[in-house]
Design an enzyme around this catalytic site. Structure first.
Site, PDB file in Angstrom:
ATOM      1  CD  GLU A 120      12.253  -1.047   8.702  1.00  0.00           C
ATOM      2  OE1 GLU A 120      13.040  -1.550   7.898  1.00  0.00           O
ATOM      3  OE2 GLU A 120      11.336  -0.274   8.359  1.00  0.00           O
ATOM      4  N   GLY A 135       9.905   0.947   3.490  1.00  0.00           N
ATOM      5  CA  GLY A 135      10.679   2.152   3.207  1.00  0.00           C
ATOM      6  C   GLY A 135      10.366   2.739   1.835  1.00  0.00           C
ATOM      7  CB  THR A 172       9.028  -5.855  -2.354  1.00  0.00           C
ATOM      8  OG1 THR A 172      10.245  -5.457  -1.723  1.00  0.00           O
ATOM      9  CG2 THR A 172       7.914  -5.889  -1.339  1.00  0.00           C
ATOM     10  CG  HIS A 176     -12.359  12.980  18.716  1.00  0.00           C
ATOM     11  ND1 HIS A 176     -13.474  13.694  19.067  1.00  0.00           N
ATOM     12  CD2 HIS A 176     -11.504  13.876  18.173  1.00  0.00           C
ATOM     13  CE1 HIS A 176     -13.321  14.964  18.734  1.00  0.00           C
ATOM     14  NE2 HIS A 176     -12.124  15.102  18.194  1.00  0.00           N
ATOM     15  CE  LYS A 199      11.418  -7.774   2.476  1.00  0.00           C
ATOM     16  NZ  LYS A 199      12.097  -6.630   1.898  1.00  0.00           N
TER      17      LYS A 199
END
Ligand code: F6R
Length: 341
Positions: free
Chosen positions: A221, A48, A95, A237, A331
């Site tokens: 999410e 995000g 993070t 393509h 996490k």
């Protein structure tokens, strides 16, 4: 899912116009460090938070200013150096990929700005004396898309690296406020078509590539469904050849096409022809057009529509749009692993 959880997500979406105004104020209030001879801008972040960077990159690309790249990894690209303006963007501030990019950017002597609601990165920025864009905490990062984009535009303007986007921000706020009710009703009407289908979201203009990816991430999410996003004309393509296999997907693919006034007429022609050729594979197709005048407002109109649809699909599926337990567990598992060693 309780009405409460669903309404909280809606409330956060409905709060976006106000968020955009506060976000601009955060950008105006941040201390600025000037540096001559800046050659590029890199915005590092994940999920995000990176989405905010992508919105900035996309809007600036419309006007061909400084090259801006968004980077989603532990290591930074080779082009980051002393002449780079590096935004480290992590809503939580915790993070690990973004913290790693921070450390690498600091080693390489880039001009660093941190955008976060707190966590380790706020502490690191304070210790290192880097400008800090501190946004309000307590939201799911993906709902802070205004906080994670607009302050960057404001800072870039204050560094004289782009024009003043205030009129565009005001237009975006007004447009969302005026249209939210209509968009919500539209989202509720479209959601049943998307159930039990493999969703494919195509952008038909480069302004909307980030919107298509945002739709994908929000459907992942919020609605907890698998979704794929792609770009036209490019996908006509190659991907066009893939429809039909695996066979169990026959008539199970529902395609949403994002269209803007900048979409090339030949791209739209191509879509019409492509649709005829893959008719056996698609269960249906729905076109969503942008609204608004400025690129920022048009882009956000598509982003908000995707957000509302993801919530409407979550409602239909009876899932909580806020919680992301699998991402949280991942996490936590990684945090445990770094402690062992
Ligand atoms: C959660 C979300 C995630 C996070 C990502 C990075 O709402 O959208 O994609 O954004 O896990 O975390 P932050 O943004 O805190 O750096």
């Amino acid at each position: 899912m309780s009405k409460m959880e669903e309404n909280n997500m809606l409330k956060l979406i409905y709060g976006l116009p106000e968020q955009l105004g506060q976000a601009a104020a955060i950008g105006r209030g941040c201390p600025i460090i000037f540096k001559k001879e800046l050659e590029n801008v890199v915005i590092a972040g994940m999920g995000g938070s990176a989405m905010g960077g992508d919105i900035v990159r996309t809007v600036l690309n419309e006007e061909a200013l400084l090259p801006v790249a968004v980077w989603r990894d532990y290591q930074l690209p080779a082009a980051v150096g002393k002449k780079t303006l590096l935004f480290l963007s992590s809503y939580s501030g915790n993070t690990e990929e973004t913290i790693s990019a921070y450390e690498e950017g600091r080693r390489r002597g880039a001009l660093i700005f941190v955008i976060t609601s707190g966590g380790k990165m706020a502490e690191m920025a304070k210790t290192d004396g880097f400008p800090l864009l501190l946004v309000p905490d307590g939201m799911p990062p993906r709902t802070a898309v205004g906080y994670m984009s607009v302050p960057l535009l404001t800072v870039l303007y204050r560094l004289r690296l782009c024009r003043d986007y205030t009129p565009d921000i005001i237009e975006t706020q007004r447009l969302i406020k005026q249209r939210l009710g209509v968009w919500r009703r539209r989202a509720t009407a479209i959601a049943p078509l998307l159930l039990n289908r493999l969703l494919v979201i195509y952008s038909t203009a480069r302004l909307l590539d980030v919107a298509a990816y945002r739709w994908q991430c929000q459907l992942n999410e919020n609605a907890k469904v698998f979704c794929h996003s792609g770009m036209l004309p490019e996908q006509s393509h190659n991907e066009i050849m893939g429809f039909g296999a695996p066979q169990f997907l026959e008539r199970k693919i529902y395609t949403v096409v994002l269209v803007d006034k900048s979409s090339h007429p030949r791209t739209l022609q191509r879509l019409r022809e492509m649709r005829k050729l893959v008719a056996g594979s698609w269960a249906g197709m729905h076109i969503v057009k942008t609204e608004g005048v400025s690129p920022l407002a048009r882009l956000f109109s598509s982003v908000v529509m995707g957000d509302l649809i993801s919530v409407a699909v979550a409602e239909k599926r009876g899932v909580d749009p806020i919680g992301i337990p699998r991402i949280d567990k991942l996490k936590q598992a990684l945090a445990r692993r770094s402690k062992v060693k």
